[in-house]
Design an enzyme around this catalytic site. Structure first.
Site, mmCIF file in Angstrom:
data_model
loop_
_atom_site.group_PDB
_atom_site.id
_atom_site.type_symbol
_atom_site.label_atom_id
_atom_site.label_comp_id
_atom_site.label_asym_id
_atom_site.label_seq_id
_atom_site.Cartn_x
_atom_site.Cartn_y
_atom_site.Cartn_z
ATOM 1 C CB CYS A 221 110.642 -36.139 2.086
ATOM 2 S SG CYS A 221 109.571 -36.145 3.530
ATOM 3 C CB CYS B 39 110.938 -31.198 9.348
ATOM 4 S SG CYS B 39 109.956 -32.657 8.944
ATOM 5 C CE1 TYR C 62 112.795 -51.395 1.947
ATOM 6 C CE2 TYR C 62 113.780 -50.156 3.746
ATOM 7 C CZ TYR C 62 113.005 -50.200 2.591
ATOM 8 O OH TYR C 62 112.433 -49.058 2.100
ATOM 9 N N GLY D 214 116.198 -36.706 10.985
ATOM 10 C CA GLY D 214 116.035 -37.122 9.590
ATOM 11 C C GLY D 214 115.571 -35.979 8.722
ATOM 12 N NE ARG D 215 110.175 -37.151 8.751
ATOM 13 C CZ ARG D 215 109.043 -37.490 9.341
ATOM 14 N NH1 ARG D 215 107.925 -37.455 8.651
ATOM 15 N NH2 ARG D 215 109.014 -37.875 10.606
ATOM 16 C CB CYS E 169 111.974 -30.247 2.096
ATOM 17 S SG CYS E 169 111.002 -29.467 3.412
ATOM 18 C CD GLN F 247 120.217 -47.548 5.585
ATOM 19 O OE1 GLN F 247 119.551 -47.098 4.659
ATOM 20 N NE2 GLN F 247 119.770 -47.562 6.840
ATOM 21 C CD GLN G 250 93.811 -22.139 -1.242
ATOM 22 O OE1 GLN G 250 93.385 -23.288 -1.231
ATOM 23 N NE2 GLN G 250 94.409 -21.618 -2.289
ATOM 24 C CB CYS H 144 103.653 -32.325 5.624
ATOM 25 S SG CYS H 144 105.020 -31.899 4.506
#
Ligand SMILES: Cc1cc2nc3c(=O)[nH]c(=O)nc-3n(C[C@H](O)[C@H](O)[C@H](O)COP(=O)(O)OP(=O)(O)OC[C@H]3O[C@@H](n4cnc5c(N)ncnc54)[C@H](O)[C@@H]3O)c2cc1C
Ligand SMILES: Cc1cc2nc3c(=O)[nH]c(=O)nc-3n(C[C@H](O)[C@H](O)[C@H](O)COP(=O)(O)O)c2cc1C
Ligand code: SF4
Length: 645
Positions: free
Chosen positions: A351, A344, A174, A320-321, A364, A104, A422, A347
């Site tokens: 990441c 995923c 960008y 992606g994630r 992650c 990229q 929790q 959240c």
């Protein structure tokens, strides 16, 4: 192979590049590069692991075409031939696992800091980023030409290094996207003003890249289909732009969305945004071009990707994630093992927010191995030990999974009726049910390893003395903090956790003490029932950052039902039907409150620690039992403790 995923597992060609399936791992900055911007062994191991998991095309994270274009501390580079050997090693490692790899090409423009770019950030116009708020310098036409050439040389280096493709990063605010945008481009020369002029920089880059790599090499262009900001460009503009990009030499268009200042950070959308929410933009662009179009945005389930391909929304799908959470998700999906996939939950904690707000490398929350692949697989311990784990919340369960991989004999005890700690209340506010999925997944792993959680077992020093474990992992979590505020033991006062678990009744008007995540999400939970809350917070600034995607949506939903946050406000006392607090200027305010909800933090359950120390019993304290924090610390510390015994 699972027949329900036949579209995903159908090969595709981009220009001459043949890809084994339609799954893409899109670019994701990690911070794993070396400080000198060369490729590290850590990055290679991490990406090779994703290739091994079955993905078709891996697009590397941002790779700077010029040192001044670096947007992240350890961003890799391609502005010099010195980068070719490292890039080559990376391409070889990914190829060895059967995937294709694209580099990229990136320049951050104004979305960076001087400390990272090594000079004042440069941009089409001297308009600072709305988020980073850094002064920036307008680029001259000469500088524009230099950078167009730099994109072309970087692409040529990618080809020399054995890459199969390049992706020009024209999205997410960008540099090329800054030129496209009427919001950030106020130039009045040939690079600003009209649509044609604003598109010129990106079109010149694509043409120059095509020229440098020749006609057969795959060139992908990533765009934000819509900036989704006031005064930004919209999808109509992108419909106009896409065929022009193809005319300039693009072989595929990757349709993302948003820029840094897009409300709710749609580029990396949180759990608050619907899965697959951005596919309609890919479909719209697909109507305008004949080359493959890649869809992206909260597609975590391969079956959702499959549906999108079947509908013709896109020709390829970026997950992606999901690649961070479970590198094997595609192979598992191919085998029809959907329940084995660790999902995923969007959240963003481990990441993008870790990278952008904590300046740490990405990982992650739910996959402690992400970024640690270079350390190798967990090995069996030479001498299996009797390990006791106290507490079956996220930390305890994570510790058990890793200790089991080491081959230890594990007993895990939970004092409550249900395991989860929790997480049980944390998964109740809107959009947080994904947490339950992770816990169900984790329990399944324990079951597969033959480990049964022993419920209703409150571990005491006597039990430990009798049971004589070789090692104890103390993962007993934390209990709500109840400060000595006059009136705090009144009838109207309840714990946030009890409200979320339906154990406490709530009558309006509601005052919540504490505007951290627990307070805010409890307000959100009540907002979903139409109950507004007044949240009283001592701190001067909101503890929940509205620049984060989830933080933005939380604030929005709370305000929509008439809720509000009172900052700089210290509670003095709780009365029968009200809360009295003092503002920074010393004035007192009385807030009507039929219910007062406590969300004032937590205190660690670590009473067993002193016994373990005094008795010289090898142990490790993890998660909230060490210091109350978040899931990432609980799950990663648990994993480390389990792995290190
Ligand atoms: C409402 C709410 C929302 C939250 N939301 C988020 C969020 O969105 N993101 C985030 O990162 N964090 C969030 N948190 C914090 C997160 O839940 C905790 O950081 C995390 O659960 C800590 O995990 P743990 O395993 O260390 O402890 P816990 O989850 O507290 O689990 C400890 C377990 O040990 C058991 N135990 C205690 N003593 C003993 C004993 N002597 N013997 C046997 N068992 C014992 C307890 O019953 C409990 O089940 C939230 C917390 C709350 C309350
Ligand atoms: C940690 C992280 C880093 C990212 N870095 C980049 C990047 O370098 N280049 C890019 O084009 N997009 C980047 N993105 C955006 C992703 O490519 C992707 O578009 C986004 O995560 C949405 O897809 P998902 O919902 O499937 O995760 C990043 C996302 C994350 C989570
Ligand atoms: S940290 Fe959260 S958003 Fe990021 S990959 Fe893991 S589950 Fe997904």
């Amino acid at each position: 192979m699972s027949t329900e995923l036949k579209n995903i597992f159908t090969p595709i060609k981009i220009n001459t590049m043949e890809v084994r399936n339609r799954a893409v791992m899109p670019a994701m900055a990690t911070g794993y590069g070396n400080p000198d911007s060369t490729v590290s062994d850590r990055l290679i191991a991490y990406l090779a692991r994703r290739a091994k998991g079955g993905t078709g095309l891996i697009i590397t994270e941002v790779c700077a075409i010029d040192p001044r274009g670096k947007g992240f501390g350890a961003e890799i580079g391609a502005w010099d031939d010195k980068f070719i050997p490292g890039l080559n090693k990376l391409a070889d490692a990914v190829h060895a696992e059967g995937a294709r790899i694209a580099l990229q090409l990136h320049h951050a423009g104004r979305e960076t800091f001087e400390g990272i770019a090594g000079a004042k950030p440069e941009a089409p116009s001297p308009i600072p980023s709305a988020v980073l708020n850094q002064a920036c310098e307008q680029m001259s036409v000469d500088r524009i030409r230099t950078l167009v050439a730099a994109y072309a040389s970087a692409a040529e280096r990618a080809k020399k290094a054995g890459f199969d493709a390049v992706e020009v990063h024209g999205a997410h605010g960008y540099l090329p996207c800054q030129f496209l945008s009427p919001f950030s481009n106020a130039r009045d020369d040939e690079y600003g003003g009209s649509d044609e002029n604003r598109a010129r920089f990106l079109l010149e880059i694509v043409a120059a890249v095509r020229e440098s790599v020749g006609p057969d090499f795959a060139v992908i262009v990533r765009i934000s289909g819509d900036e989704a900001i006031r005064k930004g460009f919209d999808l109509n503009f992108s419909k106009w732009l896409a065929p022009k990009l193809v005319g300039a030499g693009a072989d595929a268009i990757h349709v993302s969305v948003g820029v840094y200042s897009t409300p709710g950070n749609l580029s990396i959308a949180s759990m608050d945004t619907e899965e697959g929410f951005n596919l309609f933009r890919a479909r719209t662009i697909k109507e305008t071009v004949k080359v493959p179009v890649i869809g992206v945005g909260r597609i975590h389930d391969p079956r959702l990707g499959e549906q999108a391909l079947a509908r013709g929304d896109a020709d390829m799908i970026s997950f992606g994630r999901q690649h961070l959470t479970d590198p094997d998700f595609l192979n598992k999906a191919r085998e029809g093992r959907h329940d084995d996939i660790r999902r995923c939950i969007a959240c963003n904690q481990g990441c993008i927010e870790r990278l952008m707000f904590e300046f740490k490398s990405a990982t992650c929350v739910f996959n402690p191995d992400c970024g640690n692949e270079y350390k190798g697989e967990v090995q069996k311990a030479p001498d299996p030990k009797k390990v006791w784990i106290v507490g079956a919340g996220p930390a305890g369960v994570s510790a058990a999974m890793y200790a089991a991989k080491r081959g230890h004999n594990i007993e895990i005890f939970e004092s409550g009726k249900e395991p989860g700690g929790q997480l049980l209340s944390a998964s109740m506010p809107p959009h947080k049910e994904g947490l339950k999925q992770w816990f169900a997944w984790a329990r399944k792993q324990l079951e597969a390893a033959g480990i049964r959680i022993q419920r209703g077992m409150n571990v005491t020093p006597e039990m430990i003395a009798q049971g004589r474990p070789d090692f104890v992992i103390l993962a007993a979590g934390a209990s709500p903090l109840v400060p000595a505020i006059p009136g705090i033991d009144g009838q109207s006062v309840v714990e946030a956790r009890d409200v979320l678990l339906g154990k406490a009744q709530v009558a309006a008007p509601v005052a919540i003490l504490g505007a951290g995540y627990v307070g805010m999400e409890t307000a959100d939970y009540l907002a979903a029932k139409g109950i507004p809350s007044v949240i009283i917070e001592m701190k001067q600034f909101p503890p929940v950052n509205a620049f984060t995607a989830h933080g933005y949506w939380l604030n929005k939903r709370i305000k929509e039902v008439g809720g509000r946050i009172e900052l700089n406000s210290t509670v003095q006392r709780i009365e029968e039907k009200s809360v009295v607090f003092r503002r920074a200027d010393g004035s007192e305010q009385t807030e009507p409150a039929a219910t007062v909800i406590l969300a004032l933090g937590a205190r660690p359950n670590n009473v067993l620690e002193s016994y373990l120390k005094e008795s010289n019993i090898p142990h490790s304290t993890v998660g909230d039992a060490k210091t109350p924090r978040r899931f990432i610390e609980a799950i990663h510390e648990g994993a480390r403790a389990g792995r290190e015994i």
